[in-house]
Design an enzyme around this catalytic site. Structure first.
Site, short mmCIF file in Angstrom:
data_model
loop_
_atom_site.label_atom_id
_atom_site.label_comp_id
_atom_site.label_asym_id
_atom_site.label_seq_id
_atom_site.Cartn_x
_atom_site.Cartn_y
_atom_site.Cartn_z
N THR A 237 6.19 6.10 -7.17
CA THR A 237 7.05 6.91 -8.02
C THR A 237 6.74 8.41 -7.93
OG1 THR A 237 5.55 6.48 -9.86
CG2 THR A 237 7.48 5.06 -9.66
N HIS B 186 2.78 -7.46 -8.10
CA HIS B 186 1.61 -7.73 -8.96
C HIS B 186 1.86 -8.84 -9.99
CE1 HIS B 186 1.02 -4.10 -6.84
NE2 HIS B 186 1.25 -3.23 -7.78
N CYS C 21 0.87 -1.18 0.00
CA CYS C 21 0.00 0.00 0.00
C CYS C 21 0.91 1.22 0.00
CB CYS C 21 -0.93 -0.02 1.21
SG CYS C 21 -0.10 -0.31 2.77
N TYR D 73 9.18 -3.93 -9.89
CA TYR D 73 7.92 -3.76 -10.60
C TYR D 73 8.25 -3.67 -12.09
CZ TYR D 73 3.13 -2.03 -11.47
OH TYR D 73 1.83 -1.87 -11.90
N TYR E 197 3.03 11.40 -12.70
CA TYR E 197 1.62 11.68 -12.41
C TYR E 197 1.53 12.42 -11.07
CZ TYR E 197 1.94 7.71 -9.14
OH TYR E 197 2.30 6.86 -8.12
N ASP F 151 -2.87 -2.46 -2.40
CA ASP F 151 -2.42 -1.41 -3.33
C ASP F 151 -3.18 -0.10 -3.12
OD1 ASP F 151 -0.67 -0.38 -5.26
OD2 ASP F 151 -2.13 -0.67 -6.85
C1 0GY Z 1 1.31 0.31 -7.77
C2 0GY Z 1 1.12 0.42 -9.19
C3 0GY Z 1 1.33 1.51 -9.95
C4 0GY Z 1 2.04 2.68 -9.53
C5 0GY Z 1 3.18 2.68 -8.85
O1 0GY Z 1 4.95 3.67 -7.81
C6 0GY Z 1 3.99 3.86 -8.53
O2 0GY Z 1 3.69 4.97 -8.99
O3 0GY Z 1 3.67 1.55 -8.43
C7 0GY Z 1 0.86 1.49 -11.33
O4 0GY Z 1 0.59 2.59 -11.88
O5 0GY Z 1 0.73 0.40 -11.93
O6 0GY Z 1 1.91 -0.66 -7.29
O7 0GY Z 1 0.87 1.18 -7.04
#
Ligand code: 0GY
Length: 309
Positions: A83, A187, A38, A163, A55, A263
Site C-alpha cells: 500500500t 495471511h 514478498c 487482504y 506509512y 512477506d
Molecule cells: C503485508 C502486510 C501488511 C502490509 C501490507 O500492503 C501493505 O502495506 O500488506 C501489514 O501491515 O499487515 O502483506 O505485507
C-alpha cells in the site's frame, strides 16, 4: 545483506528495519520453490512512495530481494504491491523485468487504468491485482469499482489477491463470492490465534474455503499473527507455534489451493523482526510431508503464476 536506508523519505517512527543477517534455513526447500508473497519498497529516491500512503517504509530494493531469494534457496518470487506505493506499480514492474522471468507481480490498479496499461503490466509479468480491505492500510474503495476491475483483469487470465481482517469476513463474503477470478487470501484472513482452532472464527474461514473452490490461501505471516513470538524470545521449540496448527489445518484440508511467502521486508512490525531463515524452517511444521511441501511451494504457485501456455 546491506543495511536498509530510507531514501529521501523518513521511515514511520517505531518501525523495525528488516533483518540483514538471516540464517540459512535448516529446512531444505524443494527445487523450484516460489516465495509467493514478498514486496519491494522503493528505493524511495528512485520510486517515490505514494502521497496517500499510511506509512513510510525503509527501502527494500529488488537487488536485496533477489539476494534473499538466493540465500534462502528459492527459485522464484511473487512480488505483491504494498500500500505504501499506492497504484504506482513502477518499482514492482522494474523488479519483475530485472528478474529474468523469475518474478511475477501482483499490482494495484484503479478503475481509470487503461487497457494498454494492463497489457504493459502483463508483459512485465503481472498476473494479479490486490484488493486491500485492512482499514489501517488503505482508504475505502467502492465494491462496484473493484468488481469492475476484477471483470477487466479476468480477460487477461489474472486473479485477485485480497487482504482483510478476520472480523470483516462476514461483510466481504458476498463480494468475494461474486468475484469472477480465483481469489487468493493473504495471511489466512488474519485469524485470532488466541481463539480455538475449532472455534467459530477460524471455522468460518474454513467454511469459506470449503464453499468456494475458487478461493486460495497464503499460509503466511506467522510473525504477524503470533502472540507467542519466535523461539529466540521465549525458548519455544517450534517458531511461532501458536500459529502453526492454523496453517497446518489449511494445508491439510486444501493442499491444492495453498501458497507460502516470506512477506519480506515485513512492513509494519514494531515488536520483533523475523529471521527469514527461521520462517522457512516454519514450513516443515505446517506442511509435514514432501508431497504437501511440493504442492505448497512449487506446484500451486507455478499453476497460478507460471502456467504452461
Ligand atoms: C503485508 C502486510 C501488511 C502490509 C501490507 O500492503 C501493505 O502495506 O500488506 C501489514 O501491515 O499487515 O502483506 O505485507
Amino acid at each position: 545483506m546491506s543495511k536498509p536506508v530510507s531514501g529521501d523519505f523518513t521511515k514511520t517512527p517505531g518501525w523495525l528495519d528488516w533483518y540483514t543477517g538471516p540464517s540459512k534455513p535448516s529446512f531444505q526447500l524443494p527445487p523450484g520453490a516460489v516465495d509467493a508473497h514478498c514486496h519491494v519498497f522503493g528505493p524511495g529516491a528512485q520510486f517515490p512512495y505514494a502521497p496517500e500512503r499510511k506509512y513510510t517504509p525503509c527501502d527494500a530494493s529488488k537487488e536485496q530481494l533477489f539476494a534473499l531469494r538466493d540465500h534462502l534457496g528459492f527459485a522464484r518470487n511473487v512480488i505483491v504491491q504494498a500500500t505504501c506505493h499506492g497504484a504506482d506499480n513502477r518499482a514492482l514492474v522494474d523488479a519483475c523485468l530485472a528478474s529474468g522471468g523469475r518474478a511475477r507481480g501482483v499490482a494495484t490498479v484503479r478503475r481509470s487504468v487503461s487497457d494498454a496499461e494492463l497489457q504493459a503490466l502483463h508483459a512485465a509479468g503481472v498476473r494479479g491485482v490486490r484488493f486491500n480491505f485492512v482499514k489501517r492500510l488503505v482508504d475505502f474503495t467502492p465494491k462496484e469499482e473493484l468488481l469492475e476491475i476484477a471483470q477487466r483483469i479476468q480477460a487477461l487470465g489474472w486473479h485477485v489477491v485480497v487482504y482483510f481482517e478476520a472480523a470483516d469476513l462476514p461483510d466481504l463474503w458476498e463480494f468475494f463470492s461474486a468475484l469472477p477470478t480465483p481469489v487468493v487470501v493473504d495471511h489466512m484472513g488474519r485469524p485470532d490465534v488466541s481463539q480455538p482452532l475449532d472455534g467459530p472464527g477460524f471455522g468460518l474461514f474454513l467454511k469459506f474455503m470449503r464453499q468456494h473452490p475458487h478461493v486460495w490461501c497464503k499460509v503466511s505471516c506467522p510473525e504477524r499473527l503470533s502472540l507467542a513470538g519466535p523461539p529466540a524470545l521465549n525458548g519455544q521449540t517450534a517458531p511461532y507455534r501458536d500459529v502453526l496448527p492454523f496453517a497446518r489445518r489449511v494445508v491439510e484440508l486444501f493442499p491444492d489451493r495453498v501458497l507460502w511467502g516470506t512477506d519480506w521486508p515485513h512492513p509494519n512490525l514494531k515488536d520483533h523482526m523475523p529471521d527469514d531463515g527461521l520462517l522457512v524452517d516454519f514450513i516443515a511444521h505446517i506442511a509435514p510431508t514432501p508431497e504437501l511441501q511440493r504442492k505448497l511451494l512449487v506446484d500451486n504457485p507455478m499453476r497460478l503464476y507460471w502456467p504452461k501456455e
